[in-house]
Scaffold this motif. Structure first.
Motif, PDB file in Angstrom:
ATOM      1  N   ASP A   3       0.838  -1.188   0.000  1.00 44.16           N
ATOM      2  CA  ASP A   3       0.000   0.000   0.000  1.00 44.16           C
ATOM      3  C   ASP A   3       0.876   1.241   0.000  1.00 44.16           C
ATOM      4  N   GLY A   4       0.558   2.179  -0.904  1.00 38.29           N
ATOM      5  CA  GLY A   4       1.193   3.485  -0.844  1.00 38.29           C
ATOM      6  C   GLY A   4       2.447   3.583  -1.693  1.00 38.29           C
ATOM      7  N   PRO A   5       2.842   4.789  -2.056  1.00 32.79           N
ATOM      8  CA  PRO A   5       3.990   4.993  -2.934  1.00 32.79           C
ATOM      9  C   PRO A   5       5.302   4.593  -2.306  1.00 32.79           C
ATOM     10  N   ASP A   6       5.378   4.512  -0.951  1.00 33.99           N
ATOM     11  CA  ASP A   6       6.627   4.144  -0.317  1.00 33.99           C
ATOM     12  C   ASP A   6       6.802   2.634  -0.230  1.00 33.99           C
ATOM     13  N   GLY A   7       5.859   1.886  -0.778  1.00 37.45           N
ATOM     14  CA  GLY A   7       5.983   0.432  -0.743  1.00 37.45           C
ATOM     15  C   GLY A   7       5.707  -0.149   0.611  1.00 37.45           C
ATOM     16  N   GLY A   8       4.940   0.534   1.459  1.00 40.54           N
ATOM     17  CA  GLY A   8       4.662   0.050   2.794  1.00 40.54           C
ATOM     18  C   GLY A   8       3.814  -1.202   2.786  1.00 40.54           C
ATOM     19  N   TYR A   9       3.884  -1.937   3.876  1.00 42.99           N
ATOM     20  CA  TYR A   9       3.163  -3.200   4.005  1.00 42.99           C
ATOM     21  C   TYR A   9       1.797  -2.972   4.635  1.00 42.99           C
ATOM     22  N   CYS A 344      -1.767 -12.600   5.357  1.00 45.55           N
ATOM     23  CA  CYS A 344      -0.654 -11.714   5.699  1.00 45.55           C
ATOM     24  C   CYS A 344      -1.065 -10.935   6.950  1.00 45.55           C
ATOM     25  N   PRO A 345      -0.456 -11.206   8.090  1.00 48.49           N
ATOM     26  CA  PRO A 345      -0.920 -10.626   9.355  1.00 48.49           C
ATOM     27  C   PRO A 345      -0.493  -9.184   9.538  1.00 48.49           C
ATOM     28  N   PRO A 346      -1.057  -8.508  10.521  1.00 48.85           N
ATOM     29  CA  PRO A 346      -0.511  -7.207  10.921  1.00 48.85           C
ATOM     30  C   PRO A 346       0.954  -7.356  11.329  1.00 48.85           C
ATOM     31  N   VAL A 347       1.705  -6.273  11.190  1.00 46.38           N
ATOM     32  CA  VAL A 347       3.125  -6.310  11.534  1.00 46.38           C
ATOM     33  C   VAL A 347       3.275  -6.478  13.051  1.00 46.38           C
TER      34      VAL A 347
END
Length: 405
Positions: A3-9, A344-347
């Motif tokens: 998600d997002g332009p920074d490639g976040g998880y 894919c779980p929460p971090v």
């Protein structure tokens, strides 16, 4: 997933839902997990200095930590195997690449688990050297393991005779020529030839052998293993699990991701025929490419191994993928495998992305997975459509069934 332009998880799920979780007493570096009756056993990576956790799983939605053994000094005990009311736990030097400032615990601890929540240690098999890395023990007389005993530069394959579990003895060993200290390796210096573990079917041992790829041994006489085939592939490396699917005459093979990203080499899951020699059929679809831009490990690791007294299927594969979580595949058409579910779980607290490490699917259809850094132990339940597929693709003779069926 990304998600997002920074490639976040960001977490996501399809076909699976979380039904239980345990942080393992704040020592969440879970490695191998296995259920036996009312108990679940978890080996720890070793960074928390926990060794083995024993949990009461009589209510999987409310797991209870019963016991937690510390890791031995300068060692870890990150693998667990249980069958025939006997629990085997490896002992291996840890950290791997840090010189030990004293003796390490190297071998296999053996426990009586006829009372699953009250393990009782009955023996220890000493192998010397760096110790035992991984064990395969599904019952009967013999256990199979990878170990680096004294006199070897890396892991070889060893067979342990447990006819008398109070007095285990080595029954056989096999190694790739060049692994012994007094031998000259015949492979490039940048590669690593090292046994990981072997799964047995039809009188053969299918061994993940690191950069050597898949090694297949004739073990019709388990005390006299003999090389049949070595199979490798151009973009492979760090071969981990070679799961035989004898009813389909197939082998599912994972290459383990051992490097952090971004920029780590791809590590995939492949299907081979069980021909002489095996032939590549297909490569399972990988998750979204964007995972490769994330930190920590992204790539294939382990498979649910169709053990006795667990869920068994030769059409449905459960695979851990580190930052890409758990992946479920339908390989009914081996030439066109498809992903049918993922989780894919929460971090977890204190880490950049999840690192889903191991998976065990029990005879009730519950899916147990671990995070190798801090996430601990998770219990997943299949949603109705995945439940239907699991039941349809399981042997009709297996006992029990997923909850709610």
């Amino acid at each position: 997933m990304i998600d997002g332009p920074d490639g976040g998880y960001r977490p996501s799920e399809r076909g699976l839902r979380l039904t239980g979780h345990h942080d393992l007493g704040g020592r969440g570096d879970g490695m191998q997990v296995m259920r036996w009756g009312s108990a679940v056993y978890v080996g720890h990576v070793g960074t928390s200095r926990a060794g083995t956790s024993v949990l009461d799983a009589s209510d999987p939605e409310r797991l209870r930590l019963v016991e937690q053994w510390p890791a031995p000094n300068r060692s870890h005990t990150h693998k667990v195997q249980v069958a025939d009311d006997v629990l085997l736990v490896n002992h291996e030097k840890f950290p791997y690449r840090v010189p030990a400032d004293g003796p390490v615990s190297a071998g296999v601890a053996i426990y009586d688990v006829s009372r699953p929540l009250e393990p009782r240690r009955i023996a220890f098999w000493e192998c010397g050297g760096i110790g035992v890395h991984r064990i395969v023990w599904t019952g009967g007389r013999y256990a199979h393991m990878s170990a680096t005993p004294a006199g070897f530069r890396d892991r070889i394959w060893i067979v342990l005779d447990l006819a008398d579990p109070f007095h285990p003895v080595e029954a056989a060993r096999w190694w790739w020529p060049g692994q012994r200290d007094d031998e000259v390796p015949d492979w490039p210096a940048e590669l690593r030839y090292a046994a990981h573990h072997a799964l047995i079917a039809d009188g053969r041992a299918f061994v993940g052998y690191g950069d050597a790829g898949m090694v297949i041994l004739d073990v019709a006489d388990i005390t006299r293993p003999r090389l049949l085939h070595r199979v490798s592939w151009p973009d492979g490396g760090d071969t981990h699990t070679c799961l035989p699917l004898p009813g389909r005459r197939l082998i599912a093979v994972t290459d383990e991701q051992v490097r952090d990203g971004p920029g780590a080499p791809p590590r995939k899951i492949r299907l081979f025929t069980m021909d002489d020699p095996p032939r590549l059929v297909s490569v399972l679809p990988a998750p979204d490419d964007e995972f490769a831009s994330l930190p920590l490990r992204y790539g294939a690791h382990n498979l649910h191994e169709n053990r006795p007294r667990s869920y068994q299927s030769e059409d449905i594969l459960f695979a851990t993928y580190f930052s890409a979580g758990l992946r479920v595949y339908d390989i009914s058409d081996p030439g066109q495998p498809v992903e049918i579910a993922h989780w894919c779980p929460p971090v977890p607290p204190g880490q950049a992305v999840p690192q889903i490490n191991d998976v065990f699917v029990d005879h009730e259809g519950l899916i147990w997975v671990t995070d190798r850094l801090n996430g601990g132990l998770y219990v997943l339940e299949p949603e109705p459509e995945l439940r239907r597929r699991m039941l349809h693709h399981a042997p009709p003779t297996r006992s029990g069934g997923p909850r709610g069926w």
